[in-house]
Write an enzyme that holds these catalytic residues in place. Sequence first.
Site, PDB file in Angstrom:
ATOM      1  N   SER A   1       0.851  -1.184   0.000  1.00  0.00           N
ATOM      2  CA  SER A   1       0.000   0.000   0.000  1.00  0.00           C
ATOM      3  C   SER A   1       0.886   1.233   0.000  1.00  0.00           C
ATOM      4  O   SER A   1       1.893   1.289   0.722  1.00  0.00           O
ATOM      5  CB  SER A   1      -0.909   0.010   1.244  1.00  0.00           C
ATOM      6  OG  SER A   1      -1.789   1.123   1.199  1.00  0.00           O
ATOM      7  N   GLU A   2       0.515   2.235  -0.806  1.00  0.00           N
ATOM      8  CA  GLU A   2       1.410   3.370  -1.027  1.00  0.00           C
ATOM      9  C   GLU A   2       1.640   4.226   0.206  1.00  0.00           C
ATOM     10  O   GLU A   2       2.584   5.018   0.251  1.00  0.00           O
ATOM     11  CB  GLU A   2       0.888   4.239  -2.175  1.00  0.00           C
ATOM     12  CG  GLU A   2      -0.443   4.895  -1.912  1.00  0.00           C
ATOM     13  CD  GLU A   2      -1.092   5.376  -3.204  1.00  0.00           C
ATOM     14  OE1 GLU A   2      -1.322   6.583  -3.298  1.00  0.00           O
ATOM     15  OE2 GLU A   2      -1.346   4.561  -4.097  1.00  0.00           O
ATOM     16  N   ASN A   3       0.795   4.081   1.243  1.00  0.00           N
ATOM     17  CA  ASN A   3       1.055   4.834   2.466  1.00  0.00           C
ATOM     18  C   ASN A   3       2.122   4.177   3.326  1.00  0.00           C
ATOM     19  O   ASN A   3       2.480   4.692   4.374  1.00  0.00           O
ATOM     20  CB  ASN A   3      -0.236   5.034   3.266  1.00  0.00           C
ATOM     21  CG  ASN A   3      -0.902   3.727   3.642  1.00  0.00           C
ATOM     22  OD1 ASN A   3      -0.988   2.814   2.837  1.00  0.00           O
ATOM     23  ND2 ASN A   3      -1.384   3.635   4.868  1.00  0.00           N
TER      24      ASN A   3
ATOM     25  N   SER B   1       8.030   3.951   0.205  1.00  0.00           N
ATOM     26  CA  SER B   1       6.963   3.251  -0.497  1.00  0.00           C
ATOM     27  C   SER B   1       6.908   3.672  -1.968  1.00  0.00           C
ATOM     28  O   SER B   1       6.776   2.833  -2.863  1.00  0.00           O
ATOM     29  CB  SER B   1       5.618   3.538   0.182  1.00  0.00           C
ATOM     30  OG  SER B   1       4.575   2.848  -0.450  1.00  0.00           O
TER      31      SER B   1
ATOM     32  N   GLY C   1      -1.109   8.025  -6.020  1.00  0.00           N
ATOM     33  CA  GLY C   1       0.087   7.409  -6.584  1.00  0.00           C
ATOM     34  C   GLY C   1      -0.172   6.695  -7.890  1.00  0.00           C
ATOM     35  O   GLY C   1       0.660   5.907  -8.347  1.00  0.00           O
TER      36      GLY C   1
END
Length: 217
Positions: free
Chosen positions: A49-51, A91, A132
């Site tokens: 997950s991009e976070n 990330s 993203g």
Amino acid sequence: MSYSKLSRAQIAARVAQDIPDGAYVNLGIGLPTKISNYLPKDKEIFLHSENGLLAFGPPPEPEQQDADLINAGKEYVTMLTGGSFFHHGDSFAMMRGGHLDICVLGAFQIAENGDLANWHTGASDAIPAVGGAMDLAVGAKKVFITTEHVTKNGKPKIVKELSYPVTGKQCVDRIYTDLCVINVTTEGLKVVEIVEGLHFDELQNQTAAPLINSLED
């Protein structure tokens, strides 16, 4: 003959079947996040997950929800054994550096050459939400799209050329809709699956780009 469209849950379950063992996968916000609920238990799949999460699992039971464990869509998740969380910048370095095998994104439009539009409709009152998506579209080794085949107004989402702002050029590999599965190839859009009862000609009528019938290949 009548046909039934796939539900969003059924689309998610169908995508889950195509994610191979050992894959590193980013699931975009919305429909793609539902895929985590259908991943086979006998496969080891590492969700990103991009976070800043890697190797997370499905949503927890309500009494086990942890506000510090959420995905990019602000949904509660669980962490699997060996999972980790890290800085947002790290990330994005994973996303941009080609370290993800697959990303699954939603779409406003997909062009026949694989161009993707999924962050803005271009309308003056629309709220752009790129997140993203651009990094994923160009950074992941494969890009899968999940979407309804047409808009709520019946307009095709699969088109010859994008009319919405571009997210990524020639980045889409496969499209999963509520009507079919399509491979994006150099030869064109190849339909490899179609819902029971739907004729290919009717599918073509709901698509604004030419389709290739590969159902018997």
